[in-house]
Design a protein around this motif. Structure first.
Motif, mmCIF file in Angstrom:
data_model
loop_
_atom_site.group_PDB
_atom_site.id
_atom_site.type_symbol
_atom_site.label_atom_id
_atom_site.label_comp_id
_atom_site.label_asym_id
_atom_site.label_seq_id
_atom_site.Cartn_x
_atom_site.Cartn_y
_atom_site.Cartn_z
ATOM 1 N N SER A 1 0.878 -1.080 -0.220
ATOM 2 C CA SER A 1 0.053 -0.038 -0.092
ATOM 3 C C SER A 1 0.736 1.075 -0.012
ATOM 4 O O SER A 1 0.706 2.314 -0.436
ATOM 5 C CB SER A 1 -0.985 -0.143 1.324
ATOM 6 O OG SER A 1 -0.247 -0.055 2.421
ATOM 7 N N GLU B 1 2.692 1.582 -3.604
ATOM 8 C CA GLU B 1 2.016 1.932 -4.719
ATOM 9 C C GLU B 1 1.648 3.443 -4.911
ATOM 10 O O GLU B 1 1.330 3.959 -5.967
ATOM 11 C CB GLU B 1 0.604 1.294 -4.876
ATOM 12 C CG GLU B 1 -0.222 1.774 -3.831
ATOM 13 C CD GLU B 1 -1.737 0.870 -3.964
ATOM 14 O OE1 GLU B 1 -2.247 0.521 -4.936
ATOM 15 O OE2 GLU B 1 -2.304 0.581 -2.779
ATOM 16 N N THR B 2 2.039 4.122 -3.706
ATOM 17 C CA THR B 2 1.795 5.662 -3.514
ATOM 18 C C THR B 2 3.062 6.138 -4.451
ATOM 19 O O THR B 2 3.038 7.578 -4.389
ATOM 20 C CB THR B 2 1.432 6.049 -2.267
ATOM 21 O OG1 THR B 2 2.693 5.816 -1.546
ATOM 22 C CG2 THR B 2 0.281 5.621 -1.751
ATOM 23 N N TYR C 1 -4.026 -1.038 -12.829
ATOM 24 C CA TYR C 1 -5.297 -0.658 -12.126
ATOM 25 C C TYR C 1 -6.275 -0.830 -13.220
ATOM 26 O O TYR C 1 -7.414 -1.278 -12.838
ATOM 27 C CB TYR C 1 -5.303 0.901 -11.670
ATOM 28 C CG TYR C 1 -4.561 1.130 -10.242
ATOM 29 C CD1 TYR C 1 -4.260 0.247 -9.307
ATOM 30 C CD2 TYR C 1 -3.665 2.145 -10.126
ATOM 31 C CE1 TYR C 1 -3.735 0.432 -8.309
ATOM 32 C CE2 TYR C 1 -2.885 2.319 -8.969
ATOM 33 C CZ TYR C 1 -2.974 1.600 -8.196
ATOM 34 O OH TYR C 1 -2.287 1.712 -7.092
ATOM 35 N N ASN D 1 -15.048 -1.081 -2.329
ATOM 36 C CA ASN D 1 -13.889 -0.206 -2.849
ATOM 37 C C ASN D 1 -13.522 -0.542 -4.225
ATOM 38 O O ASN D 1 -13.719 -1.520 -5.020
ATOM 39 C CB ASN D 1 -12.795 -0.526 -1.842
ATOM 40 C CG ASN D 1 -12.752 -0.001 -0.532
ATOM 41 O OD1 ASN D 1 -13.301 1.012 -0.356
ATOM 42 N ND2 ASN D 1 -12.650 -0.799 0.479
ATOM 43 N N ARG D 2 -12.380 0.249 -4.513
ATOM 44 C CA ARG D 2 -11.558 0.059 -5.679
ATOM 45 C C ARG D 2 -10.426 -0.617 -5.336
ATOM 46 O O ARG D 2 -9.841 -0.409 -4.368
ATOM 47 C CB ARG D 2 -11.138 1.287 -6.670
ATOM 48 C CG ARG D 2 -12.205 2.034 -7.484
ATOM 49 C CD ARG D 2 -12.105 1.226 -9.015
ATOM 50 N NE ARG D 2 -13.369 1.970 -9.524
ATOM 51 C CZ ARG D 2 -13.647 1.451 -10.758
ATOM 52 N NH1 ARG D 2 -13.384 0.214 -11.016
ATOM 53 N NH2 ARG D 2 -14.597 1.990 -11.396
ATOM 54 N N ASN E 1 -6.816 -1.913 -4.404
ATOM 55 C CA ASN E 1 -5.560 -1.476 -4.375
ATOM 56 C C ASN E 1 -4.481 -2.371 -4.552
ATOM 57 O O ASN E 1 -4.915 -3.853 -4.887
ATOM 58 C CB ASN E 1 -5.154 -0.800 -3.011
ATOM 59 C CG ASN E 1 -5.408 -1.812 -1.746
ATOM 60 O OD1 ASN E 1 -4.932 -2.915 -2.012
ATOM 61 N ND2 ASN E 1 -5.332 -1.175 -0.669
ATOM 62 N N LEU E 2 -3.258 -2.373 -4.588
ATOM 63 C CA LEU E 2 -2.050 -3.199 -5.078
ATOM 64 C C LEU E 2 -2.315 -4.457 -4.184
ATOM 65 O O LEU E 2 -2.112 -5.733 -4.554
ATOM 66 C CB LEU E 2 -0.660 -2.436 -5.061
ATOM 67 C CG LEU E 2 0.210 -3.251 -5.786
ATOM 68 C CD1 LEU E 2 -0.109 -3.315 -7.216
ATOM 69 C CD2 LEU E 2 1.518 -2.356 -5.918
ATOM 70 N N ASN E 3 -2.445 -4.335 -2.870
ATOM 71 C CA ASN E 3 -2.363 -5.435 -1.912
ATOM 72 C C ASN E 3 -3.735 -6.382 -2.319
ATOM 73 O O ASN E 3 -3.515 -7.489 -2.170
ATOM 74 C CB ASN E 3 -2.649 -4.750 -0.435
ATOM 75 C CG ASN E 3 -2.215 -5.856 0.674
ATOM 76 O OD1 ASN E 3 -1.220 -6.747 0.427
ATOM 77 N ND2 ASN E 3 -3.094 -5.783 1.616
ATOM 78 N N ASP E 4 -4.953 -5.599 -2.783
ATOM 79 C CA ASP E 4 -5.903 -6.665 -2.811
ATOM 80 C C ASP E 4 -5.852 -7.295 -4.287
ATOM 81 O O ASP E 4 -6.091 -8.443 -4.460
ATOM 82 C CB ASP E 4 -7.100 -5.733 -3.235
ATOM 83 C CG ASP E 4 -7.611 -4.949 -2.149
ATOM 84 O OD1 ASP E 4 -7.441 -5.331 -0.921
ATOM 85 O OD2 ASP E 4 -7.880 -3.769 -1.895
#
Lengths: 499, 302
Positions: B191, B194-195, B218, B282-283, B285-288
């Protein structure tokens, strides 16, 4: 090359300014010298200042203690390395009960003597009577005197039996009393021991020495020598040799030892020949293990502080290893040079006699430096491989302990070099790498080993250094980057195979 | 610096640590090598840094193999961070700069400049052991950048730092990117990564399971993510129309839902199926995304 020099300078400068280096360089020498010289000085002082009082009990002999006493007094010289031995005869105290017994024995002796005298007079009178012409009165006088003689003889025999019985009892008591007195003197520390001499001692050549504690054989040496001479003198006297001849035959001999050094010869001196080279070996061993210990500590600390990975991202393992070995080896060289400079100052200030360090010729100093470097490189090359594993498992711990033990073994075995510096055993042991520095440094002033020994021992050490460096470098990188901390011997073998 | 890795492979004790890793990191780009512990991230970084030799494959730097000049142009912040404890701050900074071929004079000037800028100048002669934890972390960051590297390699830069230094490391990354330097970082904090990353490589047991530009990732994983927490049997939600995948962690289920299906209908179906205590839309994230695509065995550890 630039990184190699950077690592070398970093290791050298930081170590040479460290407190541990200053302690090892300036506090270690007095400590080492004290360890070696103080016991020796103490021994000499204690020998010189303490007279040894030894008792002497003569059971059925006399005058030997007097003879021994004179001989010991004559043998002692103020400069002797042996202590002065004072022989004190131990005689019986005739007091109390013993005095009454002696008086009784004397009375019996007088009685026996008077009976003997009376008996002899009767015998004389009867001889006179026999020579007179025969007569009736002669017969009667002879008959009466015969009766008197028989009675007197009987009385004398009885008195003699009683006297002998008393004397035997007195001898036994006297012997016990004199031994008890000697033991009492021993227990009260008034004598260090006592000799027991009897008539058999000189025939069989055995003299008993009684003491409470084992006495240093060196302290008994003058006594033993005096006894030996007295014994030989007594035997010679019994063979009919004159006193003058005996003195001539027993004239002592002093051995003056001269050592051949190249074209010159010099007189043997204990300090210069043995003690100083032993000190040299101790100092160089300390330098070897101090410097190689720095290599171990430096690598182990970089691993435990997680610095090594950062270093490996900037320099190759070989640059790091070589930089550390050279930098910390220079620390050892500087340490030795400081010691040599201090020694020169002490010689210049006449605090150390120059003749005590005659073995430290430029050639020998060069050889000492060579064996310091070889010894240092040998142990450093091993530590490079072991240090990254040092915080790991039990087996590595044992390995480190074993290497520490190896540091002591050469010093223990050095006695072999002192006894026979060029014997086959010592020459063979000199070729074993971990013994080589100690043995060759000690052999150089003591035995002037053949040149081939220098070549062979140096070549073997170089081979082992290259061998250990090769494997240690492999372990160094793999072990420093490995995540695990438990390295078994099998794990170490796996590290060696790692690419 | 343009870094190109081709089919990197490395194994330890017969076990593969990195398998066929290939990527290109261009100047001004932040490349993230991401994954759970023991995914092979540190091994990959060490091969890029030339600390470890790959069993096969190669790394090129501006189309050239590794050289002394390339090594000098690399800055490294390792995961296991440590420093010489007995030596002074100034000595240590100068030493590491000198190891990167910075001249003695420049190294001293740069060390003083950095110490001054980061509030360490008063401690320049102090042994590192006497510095606070926060200061020591700062020193580690300074060592990585003192020689102004063209390639900055950071291992777990978001872990183990105090809050102030965490912000500092992000500033350093932003600064280097703006300067057109290349940054390669390895992290298990997906998380966080990815930022800041432009491109990521997701590793799992040494193998690459996803590698692309973040925007494209994404776009590729554009379905909705519904997180449901309930005491009931959550596996029942798997049969709801539109649910492409369900990942369960204890009593929390993550449902990856087809974007074409009405979210409202799926939510209604969920509420009907289980007694919901919490629900989120949610949308991913990289972890998901990682949880969605990683082999099942690794999900528990992520």
């Amino acid at each position: 090359m630039k990184r190699f020099f950077l690592v070398t300078a970093w290791e050298f400068l930081h170590r040479v300014r460290a407190r541990s280096f200053l302690v090892a360089t300036f506090l270690m020498p007095p400590l080492l010298i004290a360890m070696v010289v103080i016991p020796s000085l103490y021994y000499e002082q204690s020998q010189a200042s303490q007279d040894q009082v030894i008792g002497c009990v003569e059971l059925d002999t006399s005058a030997y203690s007097q003879l021994l006493s004179e001989r010991l007094a004559n043998a002692f010289t103020p400069n002797s390395s042996f202590p002065r031995v004072i022989l004190e005869p131990i005689v019986l105290d005739t007091t109390g009960r013993m005095r009454v017994d002696y008086q009784q024995l004397n009375a019996l002796r007088h009685n026996l003597d008077s009976l003997n005298e009376a008996y002899n007079k009767i015998k004389e009178r009867r001889t006179y009577l026999f020579q007179r012409p025969d007569s009736q009165s002669k017969e009667k006088l002879l008959s009466d005197s015969y009766e008197e003689m028989l009675f007197t003889r009987e009385q004398r025999d009885l008195a003699e039996i009683e006297y002998n019985r008393m004397q035997t009892r007195m001898d036994s008591l006297a012997q016990k009393a004199v031994l008890a007195k000697a033991d009492s003197l021993l227990r009260t520390k008034r004598i260090a021991g006592y000799l027991l001499i009897n008539s058999k001692s000189f025939k069989e050549g055995v003299v008993e020495f009684h003491s409470e504690q084992p006495i240093n054989f060196l302290r008994l040496h003058p006594l033993e020598q005096s006894l030996q001479v007295t014994l030989v003198e007594e035997r010679m006297r019994q063979e009919g040799i004159t006193v003058y001849k005996i003195q001539e035959l027993l004239r002592p001999i002093k051995i003056q030892e001269l050592l051949l050094e190249g074209a010159h010869k010099r007189e043997f001196k204990f300090m210069a020949t043995y003690l100083a080279p032993i000190l040299a070996v101790l100092f160089i061993s300390v330098a070897i293990f101090t410097a190689s210990g720095y290599v171990f500590n430096s690598i182990a600390a970089e691993k435990s502080h997680h610095v090594v990975e950062l270093l490996l991202s900037s320099a190759s393992p070989w640059q790091l290893i070589a930089g550390k070995i050279v930098g910390l080896g220079l620390v050892g060289v500087v340490q030795i040079l400081i010691w040599m400079a201090l020694l020169a100052v002490l010689v210049f200030a006449r605090l150390v006699p120059a003749h005590d360090i005659v073995f430290l010729t430029p050639a020998n100093a060069g050889l000492f430096l060579l064996y310091f470097l070889l010894g240092y490189l040998f142990f450093a090359s091993i530590f490079v491989g072991i240090a990254p594993l040092s915080s790991a498992g039990q087996e590595t711990h044992y390995l480190t302990q074993l290497l520490r033990l190896l540091a002591v073994v050469p010093l223990v075995l050095a006695i072999l070099v002192l006894l026979a510096p060029n014997s086959m055993l010592v020459r063979f042991l000199s070729y074993i790498p971990f013994l080589t520095p100690t043995f060759m440094i000690l052999r150089t002033p003591l035995g002037q080993p053949p040149a081939i020994d220098y070549y062979i021992s140096s070549a073997i050490m170089l081979i082992f250094i290259i061998f250990f460096l090769f494997f240690s470098a492999k372990i160094f990188r793999a072990a420093n980057l490995a995540q695990r901390r438990d390295f078994s011997l099998r794990g170490i073998l796996e590290l060696l195979q790692a690419k | 610096m343009h870094v190109k890795a081709e089919n990197l492979y490395k194994e330890f004790d017969g076990k593969a640590a990195v398998v066929d890793l290939s990527f290109e990191a261009r100047a001004g780009m932040v490349m993230g090598i991401l994954g759970p512990p023991e995914a092979g991230k540190t091994t990959a970084l060490r091969m890029i840094l030339n600390v470890l030799d790959p069993d096969s494959g190669s790394v090129f730097y501006d189309d050239r193999p590794v050289s002394a000049a390339v090594r000098n142009a690399m800055g490294y912040l390792p995961e296991l961070r440590g420093l010489y404890q007995k030596y002074s701050l100034n000595d240590v900074l100068v030493y590491f700069a000198r190891l990167k071929n910075v001249s003695s004079k420049k190294a001293r000037v740069e060390a003083v400049r950095l110490m001054d800028r980061f509030g360490l100048i008063e401690n320049m002669e102090s042994p590192l052991a006497s510095l606070s934890q926060e200061m020591q972390e700062k020193v580690q960051i300074l060592i990585a950048v003192i020689h102004n590297p063209d390639l900055l390699v950071l291992d777990e830069p978001f872990s183990g730092f105090e809050a102030k230094n965490y912000r500092l490391i992000r500033q350093v990354i932003d600064h280097f990117r703006s300067e057109g330097k290349t940054i390669i970082l390895a992290s298990r904090e997906l998380s966080e990564a990815e930022t800041i990353c432009d491109e990521v490589i997701l590793l799992d047991r040494g193998g690459t399971i996803l590698q692309d530009n973040l925007k494209r990732i994404y776009k590729r994983f554009h379905e909705n993510l519904i997180v449901v927490e309930a005491a009931d049997n959550l596996q029942a939600l798997r049969t709801i129309p539109g649910v492409k995948k369900l990942v369960q962690e204890k009593q929390v289920a993550r449902l990856y839902v087809d974007e074409q299906v009405s979210t409202q209908k799926v939510l209604d179906a969920i509420i009907r199926a289980v007694n919901v205590s919490r629900i989120e839309v949610n949308r991913p994230n990289l972890n998901d995304i990682y949880l969605q695509i990683a082999p099942t065995g690794m999900k528990e550890s992520s």
